[in-house]
Write a protein that holds these residues in place. Structure first.
Motif, PDB file in Angstrom:
ATOM      1  N   MET A  42       0.833  -1.191   0.000  1.00  0.00           N
ATOM      2  CA  MET A  42       0.000   0.000   0.000  1.00  0.00           C
ATOM      3  C   MET A  42       0.873   1.249   0.000  1.00  0.00           C
ATOM      4  O   MET A  42       1.908   1.295   0.673  1.00  0.00           O
ATOM      5  N   TYR A  43       0.438   2.261  -0.743  1.00  0.00           N
ATOM      6  CA  TYR A  43       1.148   3.537  -0.732  1.00  0.00           C
ATOM      7  C   TYR A  43       0.900   4.295   0.574  1.00  0.00           C
ATOM      8  O   TYR A  43       1.819   4.732   1.253  1.00  0.00           O
ATOM      9  N   LEU A  44      -0.371   4.433   0.936  1.00  0.00           N
ATOM     10  CA  LEU A  44      -0.758   5.222   2.111  1.00  0.00           C
ATOM     11  C   LEU A  44      -1.543   4.349   3.081  1.00  0.00           C
ATOM     12  O   LEU A  44      -2.542   3.740   2.715  1.00  0.00           O
ATOM     13  N   PHE A  45      -1.062   4.300   4.326  1.00  0.00           N
ATOM     14  CA  PHE A  45      -1.757   3.566   5.391  1.00  0.00           C
ATOM     15  C   PHE A  45      -1.770   4.510   6.583  1.00  0.00           C
ATOM     16  O   PHE A  45      -0.765   4.696   7.258  1.00  0.00           O
ATOM     17  N   LEU A  71       3.924  -4.261   3.127  1.00  0.00           N
ATOM     18  CA  LEU A  71       4.931  -3.392   2.525  1.00  0.00           C
ATOM     19  C   LEU A  71       4.287  -2.027   2.276  1.00  0.00           C
ATOM     20  O   LEU A  71       3.330  -1.914   1.513  1.00  0.00           O
ATOM     21  N   LEU A  72       4.808  -0.998   2.937  1.00  0.00           N
ATOM     22  CA  LEU A  72       4.270   0.353   2.817  1.00  0.00           C
ATOM     23  C   LEU A  72       5.304   1.255   2.161  1.00  0.00           C
ATOM     24  O   LEU A  72       6.511   1.071   2.328  1.00  0.00           O
ATOM     25  N   ASP A  73       4.822   2.252   1.436  1.00  0.00           N
ATOM     26  CA  ASP A  73       5.751   3.179   0.798  1.00  0.00           C
ATOM     27  C   ASP A  73       6.390   4.096   1.837  1.00  0.00           C
ATOM     28  O   ASP A  73       5.719   4.594   2.752  1.00  0.00           O
ATOM     29  N   GLY A  74       7.679   4.333   1.664  1.00  0.00           N
ATOM     30  CA  GLY A  74       8.426   5.118   2.636  1.00  0.00           C
ATOM     31  C   GLY A  74       8.044   6.582   2.686  1.00  0.00           C
ATOM     32  O   GLY A  74       8.266   7.252   3.700  1.00  0.00           O
ATOM     33  N   ASN A  94       4.815  -9.243   9.679  1.00  0.00           N
ATOM     34  CA  ASN A  94       6.050  -8.778   9.042  1.00  0.00           C
ATOM     35  C   ASN A  94       5.743  -7.483   8.307  1.00  0.00           C
ATOM     36  O   ASN A  94       4.849  -7.433   7.464  1.00  0.00           O
ATOM     37  N   ILE A  95       6.483  -6.424   8.610  1.00  0.00           N
ATOM     38  CA  ILE A  95       6.216  -5.127   7.993  1.00  0.00           C
ATOM     39  C   ILE A  95       7.529  -4.407   7.713  1.00  0.00           C
ATOM     40  O   ILE A  95       8.458  -4.449   8.526  1.00  0.00           O
ATOM     41  N   ARG A  96       7.612  -3.801   6.554  1.00  0.00           N
ATOM     42  CA  ARG A  96       8.762  -2.966   6.230  1.00  0.00           C
ATOM     43  C   ARG A  96       8.314  -1.872   5.266  1.00  0.00           C
ATOM     44  O   ARG A  96       7.193  -1.903   4.742  1.00  0.00           O
ATOM     45  N   PHE A  97       9.225  -0.934   5.000  1.00  0.00           N
ATOM     46  CA  PHE A  97       8.932   0.184   4.109  1.00  0.00           C
ATOM     47  C   PHE A  97       9.711   0.035   2.811  1.00  0.00           C
ATOM     48  O   PHE A  97      10.888  -0.353   2.816  1.00  0.00           O
ATOM     49  N   PHE A  98       9.032   0.361   1.718  1.00  0.00           N
ATOM     50  CA  PHE A  98       9.675   0.391   0.407  1.00  0.00           C
ATOM     51  C   PHE A  98      10.316   1.762   0.219  1.00  0.00           C
ATOM     52  O   PHE A  98       9.672   2.794   0.379  1.00  0.00           O
ATOM     53  N   ALA A  99      11.604   1.767  -0.141  1.00  0.00           N
ATOM     54  CA  ALA A  99      12.337   3.009  -0.423  1.00  0.00           C
ATOM     55  C   ALA A  99      12.102   4.049   0.656  1.00  0.00           C
ATOM     56  O   ALA A  99      11.493   5.094   0.421  1.00  0.00           O
ATOM     57  N   TYR A 108      15.956   8.796  -1.406  1.00  0.00           N
ATOM     58  CA  TYR A 108      14.973   8.348  -2.386  1.00  0.00           C
ATOM     59  C   TYR A 108      13.946   9.448  -2.589  1.00  0.00           C
ATOM     60  O   TYR A 108      13.529  10.099  -1.659  1.00  0.00           O
ATOM     61  N   LEU A 109      13.480   9.611  -3.803  1.00  0.00           N
ATOM     62  CA  LEU A 109      12.496  10.651  -4.043  1.00  0.00           C
ATOM     63  C   LEU A 109      11.381  10.166  -4.959  1.00  0.00           C
ATOM     64  O   LEU A 109      10.240  10.017  -4.556  1.00  0.00           O
ATOM     65  N   GLY A 110      11.706   9.892  -6.206  1.00  0.00           N
ATOM     66  CA  GLY A 110      10.663   9.620  -7.174  1.00  0.00           C
ATOM     67  C   GLY A 110      10.219   8.187  -7.275  1.00  0.00           C
ATOM     68  O   GLY A 110       9.121   7.907  -7.738  1.00  0.00           O
ATOM     69  N   ARG A 111      11.052   7.244  -6.874  1.00  0.00           N
ATOM     70  CA  ARG A 111      10.692   5.834  -7.033  1.00  0.00           C
ATOM     71  C   ARG A 111       9.862   5.403  -5.833  1.00  0.00           C
ATOM     72  O   ARG A 111      10.376   5.116  -4.757  1.00  0.00           O
ATOM     73  N   ARG A 112       8.547   5.320  -6.047  1.00  0.00           N
ATOM     74  CA  ARG A 112       7.615   5.041  -4.970  1.00  0.00           C
ATOM     75  C   ARG A 112       6.835   3.769  -5.241  1.00  0.00           C
ATOM     76  O   ARG A 112       6.587   3.403  -6.389  1.00  0.00           O
TER      77      ARG A 112
END
Length: 384
Positions: A42-45, A71-74, A94-99, A108-112
């Motif tokens: 998910m992008y936004l949680f 997996l959530l977006d950073g 299990n949970i972590r952040f992407f980028a 990191y900026l644009g790669r979401r």
């Protein structure tokens, strides 16, 4: 406002899902009925009432010994509380952040991770543009943001779950990880999972849009929340218009990104010049990213028609080839259009002043520069 009946149910294996309680009731049910594994990306949680509801369902599933990978977006989920992460991990999630926005080695900026996908037990999946937050569910006083997803049951969920698993565990060689097959739901209905991840050579969603627009014969309806298409999409729409195809764009009358909306308004004159019909949705925030072409081809997912989705983010859409599904979806979108404000050359001229033209121009220039910066940054990082 929106009809959420079962007329979009195709043999109980393919269903259009609406933002609001429809989506979150399904999501909660999928989590609570899972027996072996859940992949949620998910992008936004957000940690609001809706987020807490889903968190509780995840914790309960973990107590049943269900393997859960979140997996959530950073950037999108930057405010997700650290204490809540600890609680989830303690519960077995299990949970972590992407980028992550800041890391040891890079900025990191644009790669979401912009996709919104949930898969359970390799049997059922939700794919769309709806994030986990109160604004997508709505309330007694606030209508939910207008958006869509698709629930898919059956064999297509198996490779989708494997794909999510590989992304979560940062498996190498993801360049070749494509779900190539079309899965037949019934005789006249097939479904494909399409991805956009330009850095890994995946341009399936963008190419699908362009191909369908170029081959359109009768009508194109596009819902575009942050509509700033690149030159290839613009040229395809222009050509379709010359071929007498009716083109209808449902755009934001209200937006959570006013600058982007102003930038889109800058394109109105050109789009109207191409005989494209413009409609603004003002009932709530428009967040949907869907299209129907000729009552046969549909796409629903997270992909925006702009350069951020084309060249920066990881996106996922469901492509549906089905006369029965697409015709009903087209009918629904025409009902949405009936509730929109039509933008015509005359109305545009009436409400546009020299100052608004200037503001729109500046907004367009700023937005394009931002897109260039945030899509160029991950490219340089990837190859360096």
């Amino acid at each position: 406002m929106i009809k959420t009946n079962d007329s979009f149910n195709i043999a109980k294996n393919l269903e259009l899902v609406f933002s609001g309680e429809d989506y979150f009731a399904r999501l909660e049910t999928i989590i609570r009925e899972a027996q072996s594994q859940i992949q949620l990306q998910m992008y936004l949680f957000e940690n609001d009432a809706t987020g807490k509801r889903i968190v509780n369902a995840l914790k309960e599933a973990a107590l049943r010994k269900v393997e859960i990978y979140v997996l959530l977006d950073g950037l999108g989920s930057l405010t997700f509380p650290a204490e809540l992460i600890k609680e989830l991990k303690y519960s077995g999630v299990n949970i972590r952040f992407f980028a992550p926005l800041f890391s040891t080695y890079t900025f990191y900026l644009g790669r979401r991770l912009h996709r919104k996908v949930v898969v359970a037990d390799a049997k059922v999946a939700l794919v769309g543009g709806i994030n986990i937050a109160d604004k997508y569910r709505g309330s007694v006083t606030e209508k939910p943001w207008l958006d869509y997803a698709v629930q898919i049951n059956g064999e297509i969920a198996k490779p989708l779950q494997q794909l999510c698993h590989d992304i979560y565990f940062k498996k190498r060689h993801l360049r070749n990880k494509k779900i190539k097959s079309a899965f037949h739901i019934q005789e006249d209905t097939s479904v494909r999972i399409l991805q956009n991840d330009w850095l890994k050579g995946k341009n399936e969603i963008c190419d699908g849009y362009i191909k369908s627009i170029r081959h359109a014969k009768k009508e194109i309806i596009i819902v575009g929340s942050y509509f700033l298409p690149g030159i290839r999409i613009i040229r395809a729409l222009k050509k379709a218009s010359k071929n007498k195809v009716v083109i209808k764009l449902i755009l934001s009358g209200k937006s959570d990104l006013p600058l982007t909306r102003r930038a889109t308004c800058f394109l109105y004159g050109k789009l109207l010049h191409y005989n494209i019909e413009l409609y603004e949705w003002n009932e709530s925030i428009l967040h949907g990213k869907v299209a129907v072409v000729d009552g046969n081809w549909s796409t629903i997912g997270s992909f925006n028609l702009n350069n951020l989705s084309s060249y920066g983010s990881l996106e996922m859409n469901v492509e549906i080839l089905s006369e029965s599904f697409s015709a009903r979806f087209q009918e629904h979108l025409n009902e949405i259009i009936a509730q929109c404000q039509s933008i015509t050359p005359e109305s545009l001229k009436t409400k546009t002043t020299v100052m608004t033209k200037f503001i729109n121009l500046v907004s367009y220039a700023i937005t394009r520069i931002v897109e260039l910066v945030v899509t160029y940054t991950p490219y340089k990082r990837f190859y360096n």
